[in-house]
Scaffold this motif. Sequence first.
Motif, PDB file in Angstrom:
ATOM      1  N   PHE A 489       0.802  -1.222   0.000  1.00  0.00           N
ATOM      2  CA  PHE A 489       0.000   0.000   0.000  1.00  0.00           C
ATOM      3  C   PHE A 489       0.838   1.276   0.000  1.00  0.00           C
ATOM      4  CE2 PHE A 489      -3.137  -3.028   1.734  1.00  0.00           C
ATOM      5  CZ  PHE A 489      -4.191  -2.767   0.875  1.00  0.00           C
ATOM      6  N   GLY A 490       2.080   1.191   0.453  1.00  0.00           N
ATOM      7  CA  GLY A 490       2.919   2.392   0.492  1.00  0.00           C
ATOM      8  C   GLY A 490       2.331   3.476   1.373  1.00  0.00           C
ATOM      9  N   VAL A 593      -8.741  -3.073  11.310  1.00  0.00           N
ATOM     10  CA  VAL A 593      -8.634  -2.575   9.948  1.00  0.00           C
ATOM     11  C   VAL A 593      -9.594  -1.408   9.781  1.00  0.00           C
ATOM     12  CG1 VAL A 593      -9.011  -3.117   7.516  1.00  0.00           C
ATOM     13  CG2 VAL A 593      -7.915  -4.796   9.019  1.00  0.00           C
ATOM     14  N   ASN A 594      -9.037  -0.233   9.545  1.00  0.00           N
ATOM     15  CA  ASN A 594      -9.850   0.982   9.401  1.00  0.00           C
ATOM     16  C   ASN A 594     -10.798   1.168  10.582  1.00  0.00           C
ATOM     17  OD1 ASN A 594      -8.633   1.494   6.878  1.00  0.00           O
ATOM     18  ND2 ASN A 594     -10.110   0.187   5.835  1.00  0.00           N
ATOM     19  N   GLY A 595     -10.288   0.873  11.771  1.00  0.00           N
ATOM     20  CA  GLY A 595     -11.040   1.088  13.002  1.00  0.00           C
ATOM     21  C   GLY A 595     -11.930  -0.055  13.413  1.00  0.00           C
ATOM     22  N   LYS A 596     -12.068  -1.101  12.575  1.00  0.00           N
ATOM     23  CA  LYS A 596     -12.926  -2.232  12.897  1.00  0.00           C
ATOM     24  C   LYS A 596     -12.075  -3.477  13.125  1.00  0.00           C
ATOM     25  CE  LYS A 596     -16.919  -0.530  10.282  1.00  0.00           C
ATOM     26  NZ  LYS A 596     -17.890  -0.830   9.184  1.00  0.00           N
ATOM     27  N   HIS A 598     -10.473  -6.890  12.995  1.00  0.00           N
ATOM     28  CA  HIS A 598     -10.296  -7.859  11.910  1.00  0.00           C
ATOM     29  C   HIS A 598     -10.521  -9.260  12.448  1.00  0.00           C
ATOM     30  CE1 HIS A 598      -8.675  -9.883   8.415  1.00  0.00           C
ATOM     31  NE2 HIS A 598      -7.789 -10.514   9.176  1.00  0.00           N
ATOM     32  N   LYS A 599     -11.393 -10.004  11.791  1.00  0.00           N
ATOM     33  CA  LYS A 599     -11.652 -11.388  12.174  1.00  0.00           C
ATOM     34  C   LYS A 599     -11.235 -12.285  11.022  1.00  0.00           C
ATOM     35  CE  LYS A 599     -15.420 -10.408  15.376  1.00  0.00           C
ATOM     36  NZ  LYS A 599     -16.827 -10.695  15.783  1.00  0.00           N
ATOM     37  N   GLY A 600     -10.403 -13.246  11.339  1.00  0.00           N
ATOM     38  CA  GLY A 600      -9.921 -14.138  10.297  1.00  0.00           C
ATOM     39  C   GLY A 600      -8.413 -14.181  10.278  1.00  0.00           C
ATOM     40  N   PRO A 601      -7.842 -14.808   9.267  1.00  0.00           N
ATOM     41  CA  PRO A 601      -6.373 -14.940   9.194  1.00  0.00           C
ATOM     42  C   PRO A 601      -5.696 -13.576   9.118  1.00  0.00           C
ATOM     43  CG  PRO A 601      -7.482 -16.371   7.596  1.00  0.00           C
ATOM     44  CD  PRO A 601      -8.529 -15.448   8.139  1.00  0.00           C
ATOM     45  N   TRP A 602      -4.451 -13.533   9.615  1.00  0.00           N
ATOM     46  CA  TRP A 602      -3.705 -12.273   9.588  1.00  0.00           C
ATOM     47  C   TRP A 602      -2.469 -12.382   8.716  1.00  0.00           C
ATOM     48  CZ3 TRP A 602      -4.743 -15.013  14.086  1.00  0.00           C
ATOM     49  CH2 TRP A 602      -3.693 -15.766  14.587  1.00  0.00           C
ATOM     50  N   ASP A 603      -2.493 -13.277   7.728  1.00  0.00           N
ATOM     51  CA  ASP A 603      -1.412 -13.308   6.748  1.00  0.00           C
ATOM     52  C   ASP A 603      -1.537 -12.082   5.848  1.00  0.00           C
ATOM     53  OD1 ASP A 603      -2.861 -14.431   4.019  1.00  0.00           O
ATOM     54  OD2 ASP A 603      -3.796 -15.152   5.864  1.00  0.00           O
ATOM     55  N   ALA A 604      -0.470 -11.777   5.115  1.00  0.00           N
ATOM     56  CA  ALA A 604      -0.429 -10.546   4.323  1.00  0.00           C
ATOM     57  C   ALA A 604      -1.565 -10.483   3.311  1.00  0.00           C
ATOM     58  CB  ALA A 604       0.922 -10.439   3.616  1.00  0.00           C
ATOM     59  N   ALA A 605      -1.814 -11.587   2.609  1.00  0.00           N
ATOM     60  CA  ALA A 605      -2.855 -11.585   1.578  1.00  0.00           C
ATOM     61  C   ALA A 605      -4.226 -11.293   2.174  1.00  0.00           C
ATOM     62  CB  ALA A 605      -2.862 -12.917   0.839  1.00  0.00           C
ATOM     63  N   LEU A 607      -4.915  -9.673   5.003  1.00  0.00           N
ATOM     64  CA  LEU A 607      -4.971  -8.293   5.468  1.00  0.00           C
ATOM     65  C   LEU A 607      -5.123  -7.317   4.307  1.00  0.00           C
ATOM     66  CD1 LEU A 607      -2.240  -8.335   8.269  1.00  0.00           C
ATOM     67  CD2 LEU A 607      -4.724  -8.257   8.555  1.00  0.00           C
ATOM     68  N   ILE A 608      -4.461  -7.601   3.199  1.00  0.00           N
ATOM     69  CA  ILE A 608      -4.589  -6.741   2.018  1.00  0.00           C
ATOM     70  C   ILE A 608      -6.031  -6.748   1.521  1.00  0.00           C
ATOM     71  CG2 ILE A 608      -3.958  -6.523  -0.425  1.00  0.00           C
ATOM     72  CD1 ILE A 608      -1.120  -7.454   0.425  1.00  0.00           C
ATOM     73  N   ARG A 609      -6.632  -7.936   1.468  1.00  0.00           N
ATOM     74  CA  ARG A 609      -8.034  -8.024   1.037  1.00  0.00           C
ATOM     75  C   ARG A 609      -8.945  -7.264   1.992  1.00  0.00           C
ATOM     76  NH1 ARG A 609      -6.537 -13.431  -0.236  1.00  0.00           N
ATOM     77  NH2 ARG A 609      -7.347 -14.138   1.787  1.00  0.00           N
ATOM     78  N   ALA A 610      -8.686  -7.388   3.297  1.00  0.00           N
ATOM     79  CA  ALA A 610      -9.527  -6.690   4.279  1.00  0.00           C
ATOM     80  C   ALA A 610      -9.388  -5.177   4.134  1.00  0.00           C
ATOM     81  CB  ALA A 610      -9.140  -7.127   5.689  1.00  0.00           C
TER      82      ALA A 610
END
Length: 614
Positions: A489-490, A593-596, A598-605, A607-610
């Motif tokens: 995301f930079g 993620v954006n204040g909410k 995150h539920k689910g896996p925390w691998d990079a892919a 997190l990017i989708r979330a």
Amino acid sequence: MTEATTQRGFPLLPSRFSRGSKATRTTDNTAAALLLLFTVIAIAWANSPWADSYSTLLDTHLGLSVGAHHVEMSVKHFVNDALMTFFFFIVGLEVTREFTIGELTDRSRAAVPVIAAAAGLVIPAVVFLAFNPTGENAQAWGVVISTDTAFLVGALAIIKPKFPARVRIFLLTLAVVDDVGALCAIALFYSESVQVGPLLVAVALIGALALVRFLPLGVRGPAYAVLGVALWIALYLAGVHPTLAGVVIALSIPVFTPERRPVERAVDQIRAFRQSPNSEYARAASRSLRESISINERLQTTVGPTVSFVVLPLFALVNAGVRLDAQSLSTALRSPLTWGIVAGLVIGKFVGITGATWAIRRIGFGELAPGLTLRRIAGGAALSGIGFTISLFIVDIAITDPSRQDQARIGVLAASIIAFALGWAIFRITDWLSPPEPVGLKLLRPIDPDRDHARGARDAPLTLVEYGDFECPFCSRATGAIDEVRAHFGDELLYVWRHFPLERAHPRAFDAARASEAAALQGRFWEMAHELFAHQDDLEWSDIYRYAVAAGCDIEQFDQDVRVHSSKVLHRVTDDAEDAEAMDLNATPTLFVNGKRHKGPWDAASLIRALEGR
């Protein structure tokens, strides 16, 4: 995942009693629906023109001959005495997990459901005995002490109260203690006259089971199986109900949380297989993956579905077939046995659990999880009156007369229906009068780039906040996931780290957090964080000072900040940890993620989708 412990508590680990994934809830609901279906089939069959075939099926004998030796038992006894051993085995695994690394290790949080469950065992029995103080009926007091976990979960899913997660965890934690009480009752009060010889053999076998964990990994499984079968036979011959063999075997099986080294060993084996696929590497990778997860959890995953989808439906089929003709219903309506069971399950469970919870909170002996109120506990207490599996199990071993067995079964079925209706009414009314508030779904304290440890543009459109600790092997910085997300995301992403040291699971995590804050006073937080994550296995203070030098800190200033200004760095750590407690976080890493949350896996892919909203 590493589960949470703060300075005030103990680790909380997910299990069947706290799992919250959609797939798991769906599985639980399906199992409950299947149990209900086979209950209806049994009742319909027993009251149909083909009722004789139902009785014939239950009385059909199954046999096994080995040379001159022959063993046989009826279909009903095979299900109740043999197959139900697997049910009690799963119960034992869950109990072991909860007391070792689960909800019941948090003393203050567990105190409420534990004591409430104890009251939910005793008060129903007292209510039942008020209706049946003497005579043969009095022996059936054990019928009213147990709650059916499968139906309880299914009922909660059908009612759908607002934000049910905490109620579900409370009730399932309570169900653990409920199961322990039921198992003790069966062992102490519902076993036949004990034969000393076979009982001594059983004791020796229990000792052998306790030693299996010291055998080489490859032979443990067969050893548990052989000794388990032998223990079942010994208990059967001793006059103790043989299904308890399942519990004993489960208690002897070790349980542990995933540790860093086994997980990394599995990753190395998988990497080797990917680079050079062959059968040897495949076996090594498979073995490493299995060994990184405790056998307790693996067995729950492999045996649990068989119990839920095969054993319990068969149990319902052979035990729920009660005659509901006019005569049997009329007899049941006049029977103190029936009414004692209804009152014990419906009134006893409700009064026992709700009253004990109120009393515990009143005297300050324990605390409820955030988001739980006495009103919601009352709804769950009403649903706890759904007694089925163990209730019908005890009906079969506590009552010998078939007509009285039918009266008891009618009482169990009626109580379950009434308990469901009462629970539904309480949840609906209380949700309408006082809607519960969600806990921990949104970030409690907004991001403050001047206070928080943040990387990225202050006005970045995307934000990612991580609560973690430096000794957690699965935190995103340790695994490199955050580095990949930031590279993707930079400048569009602002990443924030907040402390959540897990002192019981990671005894050096709190010191590491303090050290990072001391380095932050010199503008070296991220450099120090890098060093700490790179040396997670060596976080003694002598090591930490070396990392401070490597991070570019003035070591004299660092030492002064850690020692002289310790309150300043301490407060930065405890402030974050208290935020995590207020949001009822119970694991690291926990990400927003954006204040909410995150539920689910925390691998990079993932997190990017979330972050992209996909």
